[in-house]
Design an enzyme around this catalytic site. Structure first.
Site, mmCIF file in Angstrom:
data_model
loop_
_atom_site.group_PDB
_atom_site.id
_atom_site.type_symbol
_atom_site.label_atom_id
_atom_site.label_comp_id
_atom_site.label_asym_id
_atom_site.label_seq_id
_atom_site.Cartn_x
_atom_site.Cartn_y
_atom_site.Cartn_z
ATOM 1 N N GLU A 1 -48.499 -27.661 66.467
ATOM 2 C CA GLU A 1 -49.202 -28.713 65.639
ATOM 3 C C GLU A 1 -49.754 -28.351 64.362
ATOM 4 O O GLU A 1 -50.703 -27.497 64.602
ATOM 5 C CB GLU A 1 -50.033 -29.527 66.635
ATOM 6 C CG GLU A 1 -49.196 -30.457 67.610
ATOM 7 C CD GLU A 1 -50.235 -31.106 68.689
ATOM 8 O OE1 GLU A 1 -51.160 -31.444 68.357
ATOM 9 O OE2 GLU A 1 -49.771 -31.364 69.777
ATOM 10 N N CYS B 1 -55.753 -28.709 59.507
ATOM 11 C CA CYS B 1 -56.122 -28.005 60.888
ATOM 12 C C CYS B 1 -54.957 -27.209 61.265
ATOM 13 O O CYS B 1 -53.960 -27.995 61.873
ATOM 14 C CB CYS B 1 -56.599 -29.209 61.667
ATOM 15 S SG CYS B 1 -57.170 -28.381 63.538
ATOM 16 N N CYS C 1 -52.344 -22.097 74.823
ATOM 17 C CA CYS C 1 -53.823 -21.193 74.993
ATOM 18 C C CYS C 1 -53.772 -21.032 76.291
ATOM 19 O O CYS C 1 -53.604 -21.712 77.047
ATOM 20 C CB CYS C 1 -54.852 -22.479 74.476
ATOM 21 S SG CYS C 1 -56.375 -21.690 74.281
ATOM 22 N N CYS D 1 -60.101 -24.285 78.795
ATOM 23 C CA CYS D 1 -61.191 -25.477 78.683
ATOM 24 C C CYS D 1 -60.910 -26.466 79.577
ATOM 25 O O CYS D 1 -59.721 -27.078 79.278
ATOM 26 C CB CYS D 1 -61.475 -25.686 77.541
ATOM 27 S SG CYS D 1 -62.100 -24.216 76.590
ATOM 28 N N CYS E 1 -59.548 -29.746 77.588
ATOM 29 C CA CYS E 1 -58.739 -29.675 76.374
ATOM 30 C C CYS E 1 -57.033 -29.813 76.834
ATOM 31 O O CYS E 1 -56.673 -29.122 77.771
ATOM 32 C CB CYS E 1 -58.964 -28.292 75.834
ATOM 33 S SG CYS E 1 -57.985 -27.919 74.456
ATOM 34 N N CYS F 1 -56.218 -32.453 69.170
ATOM 35 C CA CYS F 1 -55.423 -31.216 69.649
ATOM 36 C C CYS F 1 -54.605 -31.352 70.935
ATOM 37 O O CYS F 1 -54.977 -31.692 71.845
ATOM 38 C CB CYS F 1 -56.480 -30.184 69.808
ATOM 39 S SG CYS F 1 -57.786 -29.908 68.769
HETATM 40 N N1 SAH Z 1 -59.871 -22.100 70.650
HETATM 41 C C1 SAH Z 1 -60.761 -22.844 69.666
HETATM 42 C C2 SAH Z 1 -60.159 -23.562 68.452
HETATM 43 C C3 SAH Z 1 -59.534 -24.755 68.895
HETATM 44 S S1 SAH Z 1 -60.219 -26.426 69.804
HETATM 45 C C4 SAH Z 1 -62.047 -23.236 70.130
HETATM 46 O O1 SAH Z 1 -62.176 -23.432 71.279
HETATM 47 O O2 SAH Z 1 -63.152 -23.371 69.380
HETATM 48 C C5 SAH Z 1 -60.989 -27.164 68.491
HETATM 49 C C6 SAH Z 1 -62.226 -27.838 68.956
HETATM 50 O O3 SAH Z 1 -61.891 -29.057 69.701
HETATM 51 C C7 SAH Z 1 -62.916 -27.244 69.967
HETATM 52 O O4 SAH Z 1 -64.513 -27.227 69.736
HETATM 53 C C8 SAH Z 1 -62.518 -27.371 71.230
HETATM 54 O O5 SAH Z 1 -63.440 -27.311 72.309
HETATM 55 C C9 SAH Z 1 -62.322 -29.090 70.843
HETATM 56 N N2 SAH Z 1 -61.781 -30.052 71.913
HETATM 57 C C10 SAH Z 1 -60.562 -29.696 72.695
HETATM 58 N N3 SAH Z 1 -60.503 -30.640 73.515
HETATM 59 C C11 SAH Z 1 -61.410 -31.880 73.208
HETATM 60 C C12 SAH Z 1 -61.159 -33.004 73.770
HETATM 61 N N4 SAH Z 1 -60.558 -33.494 74.763
HETATM 62 N N5 SAH Z 1 -62.333 -33.693 73.076
HETATM 63 C C13 SAH Z 1 -63.140 -33.355 72.083
HETATM 64 N N6 SAH Z 1 -63.082 -32.019 71.462
HETATM 65 C C14 SAH Z 1 -61.906 -31.224 72.360
#
Ligand code: SAH
Length: 346
Positions: A90, A103, A110, A114, A117, A329
């Protein structure tokens, strides 16, 4: 066969000189590639014999638009690209007053895990190569007709888990014979992979480092971000302090506000304590709800922000764009994967 679009201008020049070509051909080829040509035949200022020779040793990769969604609310565009091996990634284009920001994803899937996510749910499939990173910027600009001035590496994947290809991409996209996007217009976001932060810091680039903090205490951070078990909160902050000392660049901390998990006053106070001694920017993100996850958006964003500000921190709350499309994302790719699996969607 070699992926020519992942090569730097110097590498292309060297390859062409080795073929007995004048070195200025290198810049010609590089310029064509970064205009988004799909074949060597389109490089009309090259002799036909050279085009044929290149064709036999190198290939030009081009992604296909598998799905495109345009927000009626704010013009945000989301692309789902199908890569040459069938993988999907994406890219999101956001229109801000200060310019159009793209973006981009750094990996197919990944492996960071997390808990909140969507991008990590199916694990990591593979790293993206540099040309696939570049193509997201290039073909988003070409398809949308909107000139891109800023790049954020905040899509699917962990850039620090694919750092060689990411650094090469930065060299490509920054080059004046290509898209020529300045480092100060690029942000890279990491979940906190400390060796990557150190490696980037040593390069002293002028890009903006974003760190996905999401919790200032190990108990909470271990629970929602497995990376914290490898590099805990204090190890991460020590790396952030080193990064600032080396680069002089202010770090941006991302903080997705999760109800009852990371939104207490005590946690706000702890953030302030940890960042003391370096200029920091706190970016509070209203949690995007992921269907598979139990977490709910926090209702305390405003008071959390005030509390941080009382400690003297710079705090912003991220404005949500593309609310009517799958712009967050990983969600569009996820839906597509489910469709392919024949599972029920929406
Ligand atoms: N792997 C990298 C970059 C991708 S994520 C990182 O972790 O920074 C981009 C941002 O979106 C990160 O800060 C991530 O923690 C956040 N993110 C992921 N899922 C999310 C969600 N459900 N709501 C809000 N932010 C989220």
């Amino acid at each position: 066969m070699i992926d020519i679009k992942s090569m730097t201008i110097e590498e292309i020049e060297a390859a062409l000189t080795a073929m007995g070509e004048p070195s200025f051909r290198g810049k010609q080829v590089f310029t064509w590639l970064h205009k988004g040509v799909k074949s060597f035949d389109e490089m009309t200022n090259l002799p036909k014999a050279l085009r044929e020779k290149l064709q036999s040793d190198y290939f030009i990769r081009v992604p296909e638009v598998a799905c495109k969604q345009v927000s009626q609310l704010d013009g945000t565009i989301k692309y789902l690209w199908k890569l040459t091996d069938g993988s999907c990634i994406e890219t999101v284009l956001m229109q801000y007053h200060h310019g159009n920001t793209v973006c981009i994803s750094s990996q197919v899937g990944c492996r960071m895990g997390c808990a909140f996510c969507a991008s990590t749910l199916g694990g990591k499939v593979r790293d993206l190569v540099s040309s696939e990173l570049l193509d997201q910027v290039l073909f988003t600009e070409i398809d949308s007709g909107l000139p891109i001035s800023n790049i954020v590496l905040m899509g699917i994947g962990e850039p620090m888990d694919n750092l060689d290809n990411v650094l090469r991409f930065l060299t490509l996209v920054n080059h004046e014979a290509g898209l020529h996007i300045g480092m100060r217009h690029i942000s890279l976001s990491t979940c906190g992979v400390v060796p990557g932060i150190d490696r980037l810091g040593e390069l002293g680039l002028q890009l903006t480092l974003s760190v996905s903090l999401h919790a200032p205490d190990n108990e909470t951070r271990n629970r929602i971000m497995p990376v914290n078990r490898a590099y805990d909160v204090d190890t991460l902050f020590a790396a952030c302090h080193r990064y600032f000392e080396r680069t002089g660049r202010r770090i941006s901390f991302e903080y997705a506000m999760i109800d009852g998990v990371n939104d207490s006053d005590a946690q706000a106070d702890l953030i302030a304590k940890k960042v003391r001694g370096m200029p920091a920017h706190l970016n509070l993100i209203p949690l995007n709800q992921v269907r598979e996850s139990p977490f709910q958006p926090s209702r305390r964003i405003a008071s959390f922000q005030k509390r941080l500000e009382r400690h003297g921190l710079t705090v912003t709350v991220r404005r949500s764009l593309g609310g009517d499309i799958d712009a967050s994302c990983g969600q569009l790719r996820r839906r597509m994967m489910e469709k392919q699996d024949g599972r029920d969607v929406r």
